[in-house]
Write a protein that holds these residues in place. Structure first.
Motif, PDB file in Angstrom:
ATOM      1  N   ALA A  91       0.831  -1.206   0.000  1.00 44.65           N
ATOM      2  CA  ALA A  91       0.000   0.000   0.000  1.00 44.65           C
ATOM      3  C   ALA A  91       0.864   1.254   0.000  1.00 44.65           C
ATOM      4  CB  ALA A  91      -0.924   0.003   1.214  1.00 44.65           C
ATOM      5  N   LEU A  92       1.920   1.248   0.791  1.00 47.47           N
ATOM      6  CA  LEU A  92       2.816   2.400   0.829  1.00 47.47           C
ATOM      7  C   LEU A  92       3.529   2.584  -0.503  1.00 47.47           C
ATOM      8  CD1 LEU A  92       4.269   2.010   4.424  1.00 47.47           C
ATOM      9  CD2 LEU A  92       2.455   3.536   3.636  1.00 47.47           C
ATOM     10  N   ALA A  93       3.853   1.474  -1.162  1.00 48.46           N
ATOM     11  CA  ALA A  93       4.489   1.559  -2.477  1.00 48.46           C
ATOM     12  C   ALA A  93       3.538   2.189  -3.489  1.00 48.46           C
ATOM     13  CB  ALA A  93       4.933   0.173  -2.937  1.00 48.46           C
ATOM     14  N   GLU A  94       2.249   1.833  -3.410  1.00 46.07           N
ATOM     15  CA  GLU A  94       1.258   2.438  -4.308  1.00 46.07           C
ATOM     16  C   GLU A  94       1.179   3.952  -4.088  1.00 46.07           C
ATOM     17  OE1 GLU A  94      -2.463   0.415  -3.752  1.00 46.07           O
ATOM     18  OE2 GLU A  94      -1.568  -1.530  -4.167  1.00 46.07           O
ATOM     19  N   LEU A  95       1.170   4.354  -2.834  1.00 49.66           N
ATOM     20  CA  LEU A  95       1.141   5.787  -2.541  1.00 49.66           C
ATOM     21  C   LEU A  95       2.388   6.492  -3.075  1.00 49.66           C
ATOM     22  CD1 LEU A  95      -0.273   5.904   1.088  1.00 49.66           C
ATOM     23  CD2 LEU A  95      -1.358   6.757  -0.983  1.00 49.66           C
ATOM     24  N   ARG A  96       3.532   5.862  -2.924  1.00 50.16           N
ATOM     25  CA  ARG A  96       4.773   6.488  -3.390  1.00 50.16           C
ATOM     26  C   ARG A  96       4.812   6.569  -4.915  1.00 50.16           C
ATOM     27  NH1 ARG A  96       3.638   8.245   0.138  1.00 50.16           N
ATOM     28  NH2 ARG A  96       4.143   7.684   2.235  1.00 50.16           N
ATOM     29  N   ILE A 125      -3.723   7.072  -9.894  1.00 52.18           N
ATOM     30  CA  ILE A 125      -3.085   6.166  -8.924  1.00 52.18           C
ATOM     31  C   ILE A 125      -3.728   6.338  -7.544  1.00 52.18           C
ATOM     32  CG2 ILE A 125      -0.945   5.722  -7.659  1.00 52.18           C
ATOM     33  CD1 ILE A 125       0.530   6.339 -10.324  1.00 52.18           C
ATOM     34  N   PHE A 126      -3.948   7.587  -7.132  1.00 52.46           N
ATOM     35  CA  PHE A 126      -4.560   7.820  -5.819  1.00 52.46           C
ATOM     36  C   PHE A 126      -6.019   7.364  -5.793  1.00 52.46           C
ATOM     37  CE2 PHE A 126      -1.077  11.049  -5.475  1.00 52.46           C
ATOM     38  CZ  PHE A 126      -0.401  10.415  -4.447  1.00 52.46           C
ATOM     39  N   ARG A 127      -6.734   7.547  -6.888  1.00 48.75           N
ATOM     40  CA  ARG A 127      -8.121   7.051  -6.939  1.00 48.75           C
ATOM     41  C   ARG A 127      -8.165   5.531  -6.836  1.00 48.75           C
ATOM     42  NH1 ARG A 127     -10.724  10.865 -11.548  1.00 48.75           N
ATOM     43  NH2 ARG A 127     -11.291  12.570 -10.172  1.00 48.75           N
ATOM     44  N   LEU A 128      -7.272   4.883  -7.546  1.00 48.38           N
ATOM     45  CA  LEU A 128      -7.216   3.419  -7.483  1.00 48.38           C
ATOM     46  C   LEU A 128      -6.874   2.964  -6.070  1.00 48.38           C
ATOM     47  CD1 LEU A 128      -7.413   0.789  -9.081  1.00 48.38           C
ATOM     48  CD2 LEU A 128      -4.953   0.996  -9.548  1.00 48.38           C
ATOM     49  N   PHE A 129      -5.981   3.662  -5.423  1.00 45.56           N
ATOM     50  CA  PHE A 129      -5.638   3.341  -4.035  1.00 45.56           C
ATOM     51  C   PHE A 129      -6.878   3.442  -3.146  1.00 45.56           C
ATOM     52  CE2 PHE A 129      -4.347   4.587   0.228  1.00 45.56           C
ATOM     53  CZ  PHE A 129      -3.449   3.578   0.551  1.00 45.56           C
ATOM     54  N   ILE A 130      -7.657   4.511  -3.317  1.00 49.21           N
ATOM     55  CA  ILE A 130      -8.874   4.700  -2.510  1.00 49.21           C
ATOM     56  C   ILE A 130      -9.872   3.586  -2.776  1.00 49.21           C
ATOM     57  CG2 ILE A 130     -10.886   6.198  -2.213  1.00 49.21           C
ATOM     58  CD1 ILE A 130      -8.926   8.587  -2.677  1.00 49.21           C
ATOM     59  N   GLN A 131     -10.012   3.180  -4.041  1.00 55.97           N
ATOM     60  CA  GLN A 131     -10.970   2.136  -4.390  1.00 55.97           C
ATOM     61  C   GLN A 131     -10.547   0.760  -3.877  1.00 55.97           C
ATOM     62  OE1 GLN A 131     -11.292   2.362  -8.625  1.00 55.97           O
ATOM     63  NE2 GLN A 131     -12.697   4.112  -8.572  1.00 55.97           N
TER      64      GLN A 131
END
Length: 182
Positions: free
Chosen positions: A10-15, A32-38
Motif C-alpha cells: 500500500a505504501l508503495a502504491e502511494l509512493r 493512482i490515488f483514486r485506485l488506491f482509494i478504491q
C-alpha cells in the motif's frame, strides 16, 4: 504485485502516486490515488490520497505567466476540478494535517472563479449588453459573497448596469447593501 497483502504494498502504491505528482504527471497521479482509494478503502492513508488528488488538480490550474493571457481568461475546468476535489477532502477530513493547505487552495480557486465571473460581466458591460452583464454580476454577488473585494467591485458595477436598465429600485437596494457592508 507479488505481495499484494504486504503492508509495504500500500505504501508503495502511494509512493508511485507521489512520484507521478513530483514529475508533474498529474493525471497519472490522480488515477493512482483514486485506485488506491478504491482498492484499499479502510487504509489509514486514505485522507492523504484524497489530499493528493485535490493538490494534483490544483497544480493543473492555469498560472499567471506574463507571456500568456491572465489565468481568469483561460479554461476554468482544472480550477473547478480542484475546488471540487479539495472541498470533498475537507468535507471528509476537516481535521487532517493538510486541511490548512487545502483551505488556502480553496480560497485561491474561489478567487480565480470569481475573477472570471467579473471578467465576463465586464465583457458584456463594455459591449452594452446590459441584460447579460446583469446576469453575470448577479451570479458574482450570489456565489462569491466571501470574496469581499470582488463582491464590492461587482456590486458597484452592477449599480451602473441597473441604472442603464432603468431598475432604480434594485439600484437603491444594492447601494444600501453596499454601504452597510463597508
Amino acid at each position: 504485485t507479488k505481495y499484494l497483502f504486504s503492508p509495504f504494498a500500500a505504501l508503495a502504491e502511494l509512493r508511485l502516486g507521489d512520484t507521478s505528482f513530483a514529475q508533474a504527471r498529474f493525471y497519472e497521479a490522480i488515477e493512482i490515488f483514486r485506485l488506491f482509494i478504491q482498492t484499499r478503502p479502510n487504509h489509514a492513508k486514505i485522507p492523504y490520497a484524497y489530499w493528493k488528488i485535490g493538490a494534483a488538480y490544483a497544480a493543473q490550474r492555469p498560472s499567471d505567466f506574463f507571456l500568456l493571457p491572465p489565468a481568469h481568461e483561460r479554461d476554468r475546468g482544472p480550477t473547478k476540478d480542484a475546488l471540487r476535489a479539495l472541498q470533498n477532502y475537507l468535507d471528509r477530513y476537516p481535521q487532517h494535517q493538510f486541511s490548512k493547505e487545502a483551505k488556502a487552495l480553496v480560497e485561491i480557486c474561489r478567487l480565480w472563479l470569481g475573477t472570471y465571473e467579473l471578467y465576463v460581466a465586464r465583457f458584456y458591460r463594455d459591449r452594452k449588453q446590459w441584460h447579460a452583464a446583469k446576469g453575470r454580476y448577479e451570479v458574482l454577488l450570489e456565489r462569491f459573497k466571501d470574496q469581499k473585494e470582488l463582491w464590492q467591485q461587482g456590486a458597484e458595477e452592477l449599480i451602473t448596469v441597473y441604472q442603464n436598465l432603468d431598475l432604480k429600485k434594485l439600484s437603491k437596494q444594492l447601494q444600501e447593501q453596499l454601504k452597510s457592508s463597508q
